[in-house]
Design a protein around this motif. Structure first.
Motif, short mmCIF file in Angstrom:
data_model
loop_
_atom_site.label_atom_id
_atom_site.label_comp_id
_atom_site.label_asym_id
_atom_site.label_seq_id
_atom_site.Cartn_x
_atom_site.Cartn_y
_atom_site.Cartn_z
N GLU A 111 0.96 -1.36 -0.10
CA GLU A 111 0.03 -0.12 -0.14
C GLU A 111 0.77 1.34 0.06
N THR A 112 0.87 1.73 -0.99
CA THR A 112 2.04 3.08 -1.34
C THR A 112 1.58 4.28 -0.43
N LYS A 113 0.06 4.28 -0.09
CA LYS A 113 -0.19 5.60 0.64
C LYS A 113 0.45 5.66 2.03
N PHE A 114 0.66 4.60 2.76
CA PHE A 114 1.40 4.47 3.80
C PHE A 114 2.60 4.62 3.82
N LEU A 115 3.37 3.85 2.65
CA LEU A 115 4.92 4.24 2.63
C LEU A 115 5.15 5.71 2.31
N TYR A 116 4.36 6.38 1.71
CA TYR A 116 4.51 7.54 1.18
C TYR A 116 4.48 8.48 2.70
N MET A 117 3.29 8.22 3.49
CA MET A 117 3.52 9.02 4.80
C MET A 117 4.66 8.80 5.36
N TRP A 118 5.36 7.72 5.71
CA TRP A 118 6.47 7.30 6.40
C TRP A 118 7.72 7.90 5.51
N TYR A 119 7.95 7.76 4.34
CA TYR A 119 9.00 8.08 3.57
C TYR A 119 9.17 9.56 3.53
N GLU A 120 8.17 10.34 3.76
CA GLU A 120 8.34 11.93 3.86
C GLU A 120 8.76 12.33 5.04
N LYS A 121 8.89 11.47 6.05
CA LYS A 121 9.41 12.04 7.23
C LYS A 121 10.75 11.05 7.60
N LEU A 122 11.27 10.47 6.74
CA LEU A 122 12.68 10.10 6.86
C LEU A 122 13.73 10.90 6.75
N ASP A 123 14.83 10.63 7.31
CA ASP A 123 15.92 11.49 7.18
C ASP A 123 16.65 11.01 5.92
N GLU A 124 17.62 11.86 5.47
CA GLU A 124 18.35 11.35 4.19
C GLU A 124 19.01 10.04 4.37
N THR A 125 19.57 9.68 5.69
CA THR A 125 20.39 8.58 5.79
C THR A 125 19.26 7.50 5.58
N ARG A 126 18.03 7.39 6.47
CA ARG A 126 17.30 6.33 6.43
C ARG A 126 16.63 5.99 4.89
N ARG A 127 16.32 7.36 4.27
CA ARG A 127 15.89 7.13 2.74
C ARG A 127 16.87 6.51 2.01
N HIS A 167 2.23 4.00 -8.42
CA HIS A 167 3.15 3.75 -9.51
C HIS A 167 3.83 4.79 -9.90
N SER A 168 3.62 6.01 -9.73
CA SER A 168 4.28 7.42 -10.07
C SER A 168 5.36 7.52 -8.84
N PHE A 169 4.91 7.57 -7.70
CA PHE A 169 5.60 7.63 -6.49
C PHE A 169 6.64 6.69 -6.41
N LEU A 170 6.45 5.46 -6.78
CA LEU A 170 7.60 4.34 -6.72
C LEU A 170 8.45 4.53 -7.94
N LYS A 171 7.92 4.87 -9.02
CA LYS A 171 9.07 5.13 -10.31
C LYS A 171 9.76 6.45 -9.75
N ASN A 172 9.32 7.65 -9.34
CA ASN A 172 10.04 8.68 -9.15
C ASN A 172 11.00 8.69 -8.20
N GLU A 173 10.78 7.85 -6.91
CA GLU A 173 11.71 7.80 -5.62
C GLU A 173 12.60 6.56 -5.97
N PHE A 174 12.25 5.50 -6.41
CA PHE A 174 12.93 3.94 -6.49
C PHE A 174 13.36 3.72 -7.59
N ASN A 175 12.70 4.40 -8.85
CA ASN A 175 13.01 3.75 -10.46
C ASN A 175 12.37 2.57 -10.35
N VAL A 176 11.30 2.07 -9.93
CA VAL A 176 10.91 0.64 -9.78
C VAL A 176 9.23 0.79 -10.19
N THR A 177 9.07 -0.22 -10.94
CA THR A 177 7.45 -0.69 -11.31
C THR A 177 7.14 -1.88 -10.94
#
Length: 234
Positions: A111-127, A167-177
């Motif tokens: 579920e990308t919605k929850f991943l997005y909420m979590w990812y937005e708060k990660l620092d660069e090291t954890r990203r 899918h757009s979020f996953l492609k933009n951030e991780f280059n995966v589909t």
């Protein structure tokens, strides 16, 4: 277009043996396997009836069901249901990152919605740690929509839009589909899903979790839990 379908819960759907009230297995049935189909008058060989079980650690976090999205994510209102998606993601990242060479753990996120909420708060090291896990295929994605949409009452544009958003979020951030569909919880499946939201989104296969109990029993009996999904949409 015909898409492979894999009915993911069938092999483990048998009633447990030894629990009070559970029916005993039918004569000749393996306790762990569904009934084996016959070829003519001959039973399938022992080698052919071996059941390979693949354990896939994955999420199934409702983006709104008994609680709101925020309550699920932050672990609020546990009087209704205990669920804390933020802690799931925190613990998975920690477990996969602590790789001393003794394990090759993997995890599949849906579920990308929850991943997005979590990812937005990660620092660069954890990203970056997450991106490294994605690149090494320890952290993978399936379905990849904003949620796992329903199929029966849902308008096809909503199904397309929410899948495209995820899918757009996953492609933009991780280059995966994602290459596998994961519709394990919708109550019923539609030709819209088969015609527009499978191979059209790059899926090589799709997993089901719920079908009619009569169809389930027939497929278990005939060992047809995998198949090709044809549809009328061209």
């Amino acid at each position: 277009m015909h898409l492979p379908i894999l009915l993911s819960t069938f092999a483990l759907a048998r009633s447990p043996v030894g629990i009070e009230g559970a029916p005993p297995p039918a004569p000749g049935d393996d306790d762990l396997c569904p009934p084996i189909a016959r070829r003519g008058s001959l039973l399938i060989s022992d080698e052919e009836k071996t059941l390979n079980v693949h354990l896939v650690p994955h999420t199934h976090d409702d983006t709104g069901w008994l609680k709101t999205v925020g309550q699920y994510y932050y672990g609020l209102n546990e009087t209704i249901q205990k669920a804390h998606v933020e802690k799931i993601l925190d613990s998975v990242l920690l477990a996969l990152s602590n790789n001393d060479g003794k394990h090759e753990r993997t995890f599949t996120y849906v579920e990308t919605k929850f991943l997005y909420m979590w990812y937005e708060k990660l620092d660069e090291t954890r990203r970056q740690a997450l991106k490294d896990l994605v690149e090494s295929k320890q952290f993978t994605f399936t379905n990849g929509g904003w949620c796992m949409h329903d199929e029966a009452p849902t308008h096809f544009m909503g199904m397309i839009d929410q899948t495209t958003l995820g899918h757009s979020f996953l492609k933009n951030e991780f280059n995966v589909t994602p290459s596998v569909g994961w519709q394990i919880d919708p109550f019923g499946h539609s030709s819209t899903q088969g015609g527009l939201l499978t191979s059209g989104f790059g899926f090589d296969a799709i997993y089901f979790g719920r079908i009619h109990h009569v169809d389930l029993a027939r497929r278990k009996e005939s060992a047809e839990c995998e198949g090709l999904w044809g549809n009328a949409i061209k």
